[in-house]
Design a protein around this motif. Sequence first.
Motif, PDB file in Angstrom:
ATOM      1  N   GLY A   1      57.008  -0.397  13.612  1.00 60.71           N
ATOM      2  CA  GLY A   1      56.552   0.264  14.833  1.00 60.71           C
ATOM      3  C   GLY A   1      56.085   1.686  14.590  1.00 60.71           C
ATOM      4  O   GLY A   1      55.229   2.207  15.320  1.00 60.71           O
TER       5      GLY A   1
ATOM      6  N   ARG B   1      53.657   3.611  24.605  1.00 60.39           N
ATOM      7  CA  ARG B   1      52.530   2.671  24.552  1.00 60.39           C
ATOM      8  C   ARG B   1      51.267   3.239  23.899  1.00 60.39           C
ATOM      9  O   ARG B   1      50.185   3.161  24.470  1.00 60.39           O
ATOM     10  CB  ARG B   1      52.181   2.198  25.976  1.00 60.39           C
ATOM     11  CG  ARG B   1      53.156   1.175  26.553  1.00 60.39           C
ATOM     12  CD  ARG B   1      52.734   0.792  27.953  1.00 60.39           C
ATOM     13  NE  ARG B   1      51.339   0.363  27.973  1.00 60.39           N
ATOM     14  CZ  ARG B   1      50.954  -0.911  27.947  1.00 60.39           C
ATOM     15  NH1 ARG B   1      51.844  -1.879  27.924  1.00 60.39           N
ATOM     16  NH2 ARG B   1      49.690  -1.223  27.953  1.00 60.39           N
TER      17      ARG B   1
ATOM     18  N   ALA C   1      58.289  -2.762  17.498  1.00 61.97           N
ATOM     19  CA  ALA C   1      57.890  -2.478  18.870  1.00 61.97           C
ATOM     20  C   ALA C   1      57.376  -1.050  19.038  1.00 61.97           C
ATOM     21  O   ALA C   1      56.574  -0.766  19.928  1.00 61.97           O
ATOM     22  CB  ALA C   1      59.075  -2.703  19.807  1.00 61.97           C
TER      23      ALA C   1
ATOM     24  N   PHE D   1      56.177   0.886  22.287  1.00 60.77           N
ATOM     25  CA  PHE D   1      56.060  -0.153  23.317  1.00 60.77           C
ATOM     26  C   PHE D   1      57.443  -0.733  23.650  1.00 60.77           C
ATOM     27  O   PHE D   1      57.581  -1.490  24.614  1.00 60.77           O
ATOM     28  CB  PHE D   1      55.125  -1.277  22.864  1.00 60.77           C
ATOM     29  CG  PHE D   1      53.665  -0.893  22.846  1.00 60.77           C
ATOM     30  CD1 PHE D   1      53.181   0.042  21.937  1.00 60.77           C
ATOM     31  CD2 PHE D   1      52.779  -1.464  23.750  1.00 60.77           C
ATOM     32  CE1 PHE D   1      51.842   0.395  21.927  1.00 60.77           C
ATOM     33  CE2 PHE D   1      51.433  -1.121  23.748  1.00 60.77           C
ATOM     34  CZ  PHE D   1      50.960  -0.188  22.836  1.00 60.77           C
ATOM     35  N   GLY D   2      58.454  -0.395  22.816  1.00 58.73           N
ATOM     36  CA  GLY D   2      59.786  -0.943  23.058  1.00 58.73           C
ATOM     37  C   GLY D   2      60.878   0.099  23.127  1.00 58.73           C
ATOM     38  O   GLY D   2      61.686   0.131  24.051  1.00 58.73           O
TER      39      GLY D   2
ATOM     40  N   ASP E   1      55.361  -5.175  27.685  1.00 55.37           N
ATOM     41  CA  ASP E   1      54.732  -4.189  26.789  1.00 55.37           C
ATOM     42  C   ASP E   1      54.651  -4.704  25.345  1.00 55.37           C
ATOM     43  O   ASP E   1      53.624  -4.565  24.690  1.00 55.37           O
ATOM     44  CB  ASP E   1      55.511  -2.865  26.818  1.00 55.37           C
ATOM     45  CG  ASP E   1      55.280  -2.074  28.113  1.00 55.37           C
ATOM     46  OD1 ASP E   1      54.332  -2.398  28.858  1.00 55.37           O
ATOM     47  OD2 ASP E   1      56.048  -1.121  28.368  1.00 55.37           O
ATOM     48  N   VAL E   2      55.750  -5.285  24.841  1.00 59.20           N
ATOM     49  CA  VAL E   2      55.704  -5.736  23.434  1.00 59.20           C
ATOM     50  C   VAL E   2      54.768  -6.932  23.267  1.00 59.20           C
ATOM     51  O   VAL E   2      54.174  -7.120  22.208  1.00 59.20           O
ATOM     52  CB  VAL E   2      57.102  -6.019  22.808  1.00 59.20           C
ATOM     53  CG1 VAL E   2      57.911  -4.745  22.687  1.00 59.20           C
ATOM     54  CG2 VAL E   2      57.864  -7.086  23.559  1.00 59.20           C
TER      55      VAL E   2
ATOM     56  N   ASN F   1      51.717  -7.098  20.789  1.00 54.11           N
ATOM     57  CA  ASN F   1      51.548  -8.265  19.919  1.00 54.11           C
ATOM     58  C   ASN F   1      50.133  -8.837  20.030  1.00 54.11           C
ATOM     59  O   ASN F   1      49.521  -9.196  19.014  1.00 54.11           O
ATOM     60  CB  ASN F   1      52.597  -9.317  20.296  1.00 54.11           C
ATOM     61  CG  ASN F   1      52.454 -10.593  19.495  1.00 54.11           C
ATOM     62  OD1 ASN F   1      52.082 -11.640  20.019  1.00 54.11           O
ATOM     63  ND2 ASN F   1      52.719 -10.506  18.209  1.00 54.11           N
TER      64      ASN F   1
ATOM     65  N   PHE G   1      57.763 -10.661  16.565  1.00 54.61           N
ATOM     66  CA  PHE G   1      57.880  -9.219  16.841  1.00 54.61           C
ATOM     67  C   PHE G   1      59.226  -8.848  17.447  1.00 54.61           C
ATOM     68  O   PHE G   1      59.893  -9.675  18.072  1.00 54.61           O
ATOM     69  CB  PHE G   1      56.757  -8.781  17.796  1.00 54.61           C
ATOM     70  CG  PHE G   1      56.588  -9.659  19.018  1.00 54.61           C
ATOM     71  CD1 PHE G   1      55.804 -10.801  18.954  1.00 54.61           C
ATOM     72  CD2 PHE G   1      57.212  -9.340  20.216  1.00 54.61           C
ATOM     73  CE1 PHE G   1      55.633 -11.619  20.072  1.00 54.61           C
ATOM     74  CE2 PHE G   1      57.055 -10.151  21.340  1.00 54.61           C
ATOM     75  CZ  PHE G   1      56.263 -11.293  21.259  1.00 54.61           C
TER      76      PHE G   1
ATOM     77  N   ASP H   1      61.766  -7.618  20.038  1.00 56.31           N
ATOM     78  CA  ASP H   1      61.650  -7.989  21.457  1.00 56.31           C
ATOM     79  C   ASP H   1      63.029  -7.878  22.119  1.00 56.31           C
ATOM     80  O   ASP H   1      64.044  -7.708  21.441  1.00 56.31           O
ATOM     81  CB  ASP H   1      61.166  -9.458  21.497  1.00 56.31           C
ATOM     82  CG  ASP H   1      60.575  -9.872  22.832  1.00 56.31           C
ATOM     83  OD1 ASP H   1      60.512  -9.054  23.761  1.00 56.31           O
ATOM     84  OD2 ASP H   1      60.158 -11.047  22.921  1.00 56.31           O
TER      85      ASP H   1
END
Length: 260
Positions: free
Chosen positions: A9, A19, A46, A49-50, A78-79, A83, A134, A136
């Motif tokens: 990430g 993001r 991520a 985004f995570g 978002d993830v 992806n 990914f 998550d």
Amino acid sequence: MMILIKLGGSVITDKTRYRTFNSGIVSRLCREIKESGKEVMIVHGAGSFGHVLAKEHDINSGFKEETQIPAVARICYDVRELNSMVVSELISAGIPSVSVPTGSCFVMDNRDLIFENDEPVRRFRDLGIVPVLFGDVVTDRSLGFAICSGDQIMERLADLFDPEMVVFVSDIDGLYDKNPKTERDAVLYDEVDSRVLKEVSTKYDVDDVTGGVRAKMESMLRMCSGSRCCVLVNGNAEGRLLKLLRGERIVCTTAKGGIS
Ligand code: IPE
């Protein structure tokens, strides 16, 4: 023989800004993978985004209060967007690939990752289509939900598919004895085994919810078996991943010999 690669990430996103996708870097890395001509399996992290929302809502503690629920939905959304962007770059680079959402193969129990159904990954691979998994949020039998990191997925995939090499693409040259961002005399390790890892400063860790460089090295050591090594490489340095995949010598840290 296959090479298992995690695009971290920290390299595919700007970890400090919610993001933010590093499309130029991802597109170059995908071209490097294609040019190597190697068969690969891909996992990605991520990043922003995570981790941003996961930290804000304490997602890794599992279900505690109702306010976490919309945050879980948002992170999963978002993830998946991230992806899709990664898969899109792979396809543009000429690598037929497909999203395999983590929860369609895995479930957790008290943060232990259980590979419930490996069939989608196996069958896509047999067809010559690269499965892309990914980091998550997934359901957890004890906690309701939990974070499944890309590193945990890597360990399960390595157990099942026995890759010849495991590669972690990150934003650092490898593992240092101290934090290179704050200590000028930090020295990069070419090779790490479990004895060396014990000497690495315990204070040296980056700030994210699934635990820094040290945890990564430990999981990398667990993934070494027989002649298989596990390499941490800087994806921001142009051409380095390609050279590594071709078997050339580069700046990186190689984990060897397993964990004791
Ligand atoms: C984290 O995955 C997943 C979530 C926070 C939802 P990773 O731990 O693999 O992500 P990076 O590589 O550190 O960003």
